[in-house]
Design a protein around this motif. Structure first.
Motif, PDB file in Angstrom:
ATOM      1  N   VAL A  32       0.769  -1.373  -0.018  1.00 58.04           N
ATOM      2  CA  VAL A  32      -0.089   0.015  -0.254  1.00 58.04           C
ATOM      3  C   VAL A  32       0.840   1.220   0.091  1.00 58.04           C
ATOM      4  CG1 VAL A  32      -1.990  -1.347   1.236  1.00 58.04           C
ATOM      5  CG2 VAL A  32      -0.200  -0.094   2.581  1.00 58.04           C
ATOM      6  N   GLY A  33       0.346   2.337  -0.542  1.00 61.11           N
ATOM      7  CA  GLY A  33       1.085   3.661  -0.482  1.00 61.11           C
ATOM      8  C   GLY A  33       0.176   4.478   0.110  1.00 61.11           C
ATOM      9  N   ILE A  34       0.734   5.301   1.011  1.00 59.79           N
ATOM     10  CA  ILE A  34      -0.028   6.187   1.906  1.00 59.79           C
ATOM     11  C   ILE A  34       0.394   7.667   1.801  1.00 59.79           C
ATOM     12  CG2 ILE A  34      -0.530   6.861   4.201  1.00 59.79           C
ATOM     13  CD1 ILE A  34       0.217   3.823   4.999  1.00 59.79           C
ATOM     14  N   GLU A  35      -0.503   8.453   1.324  1.00 58.44           N
ATOM     15  CA  GLU A  35      -0.288   9.924   1.282  1.00 58.44           C
ATOM     16  C   GLU A  35      -1.018  10.505   2.442  1.00 58.44           C
ATOM     17  OE1 GLU A  35      -0.554  11.651  -2.730  1.00 58.44           O
ATOM     18  OE2 GLU A  35      -1.378   9.586  -3.350  1.00 58.44           O
ATOM     19  N   ALA A  36      -0.194  11.493   3.086  1.00 58.27           N
ATOM     20  CA  ALA A  36      -0.511  12.056   4.353  1.00 58.27           C
ATOM     21  C   ALA A  36       0.330  13.494   4.538  1.00 58.27           C
ATOM     22  CB  ALA A  36      -0.360  11.306   5.597  1.00 58.27           C
ATOM     23  N   PRO A  37      -0.361  14.524   5.147  1.00 58.96           N
ATOM     24  CA  PRO A  37       0.353  15.510   5.603  1.00 58.96           C
ATOM     25  C   PRO A  37       1.821  15.037   6.285  1.00 58.96           C
ATOM     26  CG  PRO A  37      -1.567  15.951   6.126  1.00 58.96           C
ATOM     27  CD  PRO A  37      -1.774  14.313   5.760  1.00 58.96           C
ATOM     28  N   LYS A  38       2.956  15.969   6.208  1.00 58.91           N
ATOM     29  CA  LYS A  38       3.893  15.700   6.818  1.00 58.91           C
ATOM     30  C   LYS A  38       3.717  15.677   8.658  1.00 58.91           C
ATOM     31  CE  LYS A  38       7.408  17.268   3.627  1.00 58.91           C
ATOM     32  NZ  LYS A  38       8.290  16.088   3.320  1.00 58.91           N
ATOM     33  N   SER A  39       2.649  16.416   9.030  1.00 59.71           N
ATOM     34  CA  SER A  39       2.457  16.390  10.093  1.00 59.71           C
ATOM     35  C   SER A  39       1.708  15.098  10.933  1.00 59.71           C
ATOM     36  CB  SER A  39       1.623  17.397  10.559  1.00 59.71           C
ATOM     37  OG  SER A  39       0.465  17.269   9.989  1.00 59.71           O
ATOM     38  N   VAL A  40       1.298  14.200  10.004  1.00 60.86           N
ATOM     39  CA  VAL A  40       0.810  12.885  10.415  1.00 60.86           C
ATOM     40  C   VAL A  40       2.078  11.855  10.282  1.00 60.86           C
ATOM     41  CG1 VAL A  40      -1.130  11.259   9.794  1.00 60.86           C
ATOM     42  CG2 VAL A  40      -1.481  13.699   9.368  1.00 60.86           C
ATOM     43  N   LYS A  41       2.280  11.223  11.454  1.00 60.77           N
ATOM     44  CA  LYS A  41       3.130  10.271  11.619  1.00 60.77           C
ATOM     45  C   LYS A  41       2.756   9.029  11.100  1.00 60.77           C
ATOM     46  CE  LYS A  41       6.089  12.852  14.830  1.00 60.77           C
ATOM     47  NZ  LYS A  41       6.456  12.788  16.194  1.00 60.77           N
ATOM     48  N   VAL A  42       3.231   8.174  10.033  1.00 61.05           N
ATOM     49  CA  VAL A  42       2.553   6.920   9.573  1.00 61.05           C
ATOM     50  C   VAL A  42       3.741   6.057  10.000  1.00 61.05           C
ATOM     51  CG1 VAL A  42       1.743   5.454   7.902  1.00 61.05           C
ATOM     52  CG2 VAL A  42       1.383   7.998   7.785  1.00 61.05           C
ATOM     53  N   PHE A  43       3.464   4.764  10.751  1.00 62.13           N
ATOM     54  CA  PHE A  43       4.228   3.747  11.021  1.00 62.13           C
ATOM     55  C   PHE A  43       3.598   2.337  10.954  1.00 62.13           C
ATOM     56  CE2 PHE A  43       5.263   7.159  14.150  1.00 62.13           C
ATOM     57  CZ  PHE A  43       6.777   7.262  14.094  1.00 62.13           C
ATOM     58  N   ARG A  44       4.388   1.229  10.594  1.00 61.90           N
ATOM     59  CA  ARG A  44       4.098  -0.099  10.713  1.00 61.90           C
ATOM     60  C   ARG A  44       3.597  -0.211  12.461  1.00 61.90           C
ATOM     61  NH1 ARG A  44       9.056  -1.844   8.498  1.00 61.90           N
ATOM     62  NH2 ARG A  44       9.216  -2.930  10.311  1.00 61.90           N
ATOM     63  N   GLN A  45       2.733  -1.158  12.661  1.00 64.21           N
ATOM     64  CA  GLN A  45       2.281  -1.397  13.905  1.00 64.21           C
ATOM     65  C   GLN A  45       3.414  -1.604  14.732  1.00 64.21           C
ATOM     66  OE1 GLN A  45      -1.059  -3.792  14.461  1.00 64.21           O
ATOM     67  NE2 GLN A  45      -0.897  -3.725  16.677  1.00 64.21           N
ATOM     68  N   GLU A  46       4.253  -2.805  14.415  1.00 70.73           N
ATOM     69  CA  GLU A  46       5.333  -3.239  15.208  1.00 70.73           C
ATOM     70  C   GLU A  46       6.377  -2.168  15.529  1.00 70.73           C
ATOM     71  OE1 GLU A  46       6.199  -4.709  10.996  1.00 70.73           O
ATOM     72  OE2 GLU A  46       4.556  -4.361  12.391  1.00 70.73           O
ATOM     73  N   VAL A  47       6.569  -1.164  14.651  1.00 69.46           N
ATOM     74  CA  VAL A  47       7.517  -0.044  14.661  1.00 69.46           C
ATOM     75  C   VAL A  47       6.803   0.980  15.912  1.00 69.46           C
ATOM     76  CG1 VAL A  47       8.774   1.861  13.804  1.00 69.46           C
ATOM     77  CG2 VAL A  47       8.701  -0.281  12.717  1.00 69.46           C
ATOM     78  N   PHE A  48       5.494   1.050  15.658  1.00 63.23           N
ATOM     79  CA  PHE A  48       5.058   1.944  16.798  1.00 63.23           C
ATOM     80  C   PHE A  48       5.190   1.563  18.057  1.00 63.23           C
ATOM     81  CE2 PHE A  48       1.187   3.285  18.793  1.00 63.23           C
ATOM     82  CZ  PHE A  48       1.127   4.671  18.785  1.00 63.23           C
ATOM     83  N   GLU A  49       4.797   0.081  18.058  1.00 67.14           N
ATOM     84  CA  GLU A  49       4.703  -0.492  19.524  1.00 67.14           C
ATOM     85  C   GLU A  49       6.117  -0.461  20.039  1.00 67.14           C
ATOM     86  OE1 GLU A  49       2.818  -4.337  18.815  1.00 67.14           O
ATOM     87  OE2 GLU A  49       1.020  -3.464  18.655  1.00 67.14           O
ATOM     88  N   ALA A  50       7.215  -0.591  19.313  1.00 71.04           N
ATOM     89  CA  ALA A  50       8.500  -0.549  19.673  1.00 71.04           C
ATOM     90  C   ALA A  50       8.857   0.939  20.246  1.00 71.04           C
ATOM     91  CB  ALA A  50       9.695  -0.894  18.637  1.00 71.04           C
TER      92      ALA A  50
END
Length: 74
Positions: A32-50
């Motif tokens: 998947v490709g995700i387009e979001a404003p730079k102010s929105v942080k996008v992480f894979r769940q395992e990275v976010f949990e770490a």
């Protein structure tokens, strides 16, 4: 949870400024490709949990900060 079916190059909009595009499908793997404003942080769940675990560990750490007193000018 909302479950949607999408084909390659089709998009899902989240609010007005975040879009998720299906880039590629191979067997049970979807890119998947995700387009979001730079102010929105996008992480894979395992990275976010770490990151969350590291932040919690740092918050409860018993670090001795007395040695840093000479570094900061008064």
């Amino acid at each position: 949870m909302l479950i949607l079916s999408r084909k390659i190059n089709e998009k899902i909009m989240i609010g007005e400024d975040i879009s998720v595009t299906i880039i590629e499908i191979h067997g049970d793997q979807v890119k998947v490709g995700i387009e979001a404003p730079k102010s929105v942080k996008v992480f894979r769940q395992e990275v976010f949990e770490a990151i969350q675990n590291e932040n919690r560990a740092a918050a409860v750490s018993n670090t001795n900060l007395e040695g840093l007193s000479g570094i900061i000018p008064e």
